[in-house]
Design a protein around this motif. Sequence first.
Motif, PDB file in Angstrom:
ATOM      1  N   GLU A  43       0.828  -1.202   0.000  1.00 11.54           N
ATOM      2  CA  GLU A  43       0.000   0.000   0.000  1.00 11.54           C
ATOM      3  C   GLU A  43       0.866   1.257   0.000  1.00 11.54           C
ATOM      4  N   ARG A  46       1.736   1.859  -3.523  1.00 11.57           N
ATOM      5  CA  ARG A  46       0.549   2.333  -4.260  1.00 11.57           C
ATOM      6  C   ARG A  46       0.316   3.818  -4.033  1.00 11.57           C
ATOM      7  N   THR A  50       0.150   6.666  -7.142  1.00 11.38           N
ATOM      8  CA  THR A  50      -1.101   7.377  -7.407  1.00 11.38           C
ATOM      9  C   THR A  50      -0.910   8.887  -7.337  1.00 11.38           C
ATOM     10  N   ALA A  61       1.804   0.707 -13.027  1.00 12.65           N
ATOM     11  CA  ALA A  61       1.920  -0.529 -12.244  1.00 12.65           C
ATOM     12  C   ALA A  61       3.387  -0.817 -11.940  1.00 12.65           C
ATOM     13  N   ALA A  71       2.093  -3.075  -6.962  1.00  9.25           N
ATOM     14  CA  ALA A  71       1.179  -1.941  -6.787  1.00  9.25           C
ATOM     15  C   ALA A  71       0.611  -1.537  -8.142  1.00  9.25           C
ATOM     16  N   ARG A  72      -0.598  -0.966  -8.103  1.00  3.75           N
ATOM     17  CA  ARG A  72      -1.293  -0.536  -9.326  1.00  3.75           C
ATOM     18  C   ARG A  72      -2.086   0.716  -8.996  1.00  3.75           C
ATOM     19  N   SER A  73      -2.040   1.695  -9.884  1.00  3.72           N
ATOM     20  CA  SER A  73      -2.709   2.965  -9.609  1.00  3.72           C
ATOM     21  C   SER A  73      -4.229   2.844  -9.639  1.00  3.72           C
ATOM     22  N   HIS A  76      -6.061  -1.560  -7.324  1.00  3.65           N
ATOM     23  CA  HIS A  76      -4.877  -2.148  -6.695  1.00  3.65           C
ATOM     24  C   HIS A  76      -5.191  -3.461  -5.980  1.00  3.65           C
ATOM     25  N   LEU A  80      -3.377  -7.041  -6.829  1.00  4.17           N
ATOM     26  CA  LEU A  80      -2.216  -7.244  -5.970  1.00  4.17           C
ATOM     27  C   LEU A  80      -1.832  -8.723  -5.897  1.00  4.17           C
TER      28      LEU A  80
END
Length: 201
Positions: A43, A46, A50, A61, A71-73, A76, A80
């Motif tokens: 987190e 992330r 972001t 990502a 992590a992914r914008s 997530h 994950l």
Amino acid sequence: MCWPRVSNLVIGGVAQAWVLGLSVPVIRDGSVVYIITMSIDPEYIRRIITQLPRGQDWIIAVSDPAGRLIARSEDHAAYLGRIIHPDVKGWSVPPEGVHSTPALNGETVLRGYRWSSKADWLVAAFVPMRVVDAPLRDLWRIFALIAFALTAVSVPLIYQLGRQIAVPIKAAANDAHRLGAGQPIVAQASSLREASELSAA
């Protein structure tokens, strides 16, 4: 000299959740006598990505060397820990590149990527091909934007990660050296929760 090492994304034995493991060696008389370990919540990564500038349809990502998503914008939690590709280095030839490919949701995207030389993480920015399907004169603009995005995303991300994580970890490493020498340490406050807990311990 032994440097702090970051692991691939794994399920933590205590939290039973995805974490990144960080190991800091304690050196005494030139030898590693033991290793201090801590976990980093994805987190944290992330939140960093972001905050980076990006277009409305762009997704950023970060994945580990095994191809597992850190992590992914967007979405997530849903992605994950998923493997983005079984042969991530063959699929994303270092150090960087641009290509079209199916995304994890099955949609074809135009993807730009760059490998971090520090943590061996893969940072990628991608946009759906439906957004790219524009007049030919705009296609070159898209590629120019991707080239810009690779610099605007990867370099600041690597810098921010390095700066925000390295400062408390350097303090932890210094504490480890003091412990190895039998010297007392003083707890240091840090924006990285795990590093603060490690220092307080």
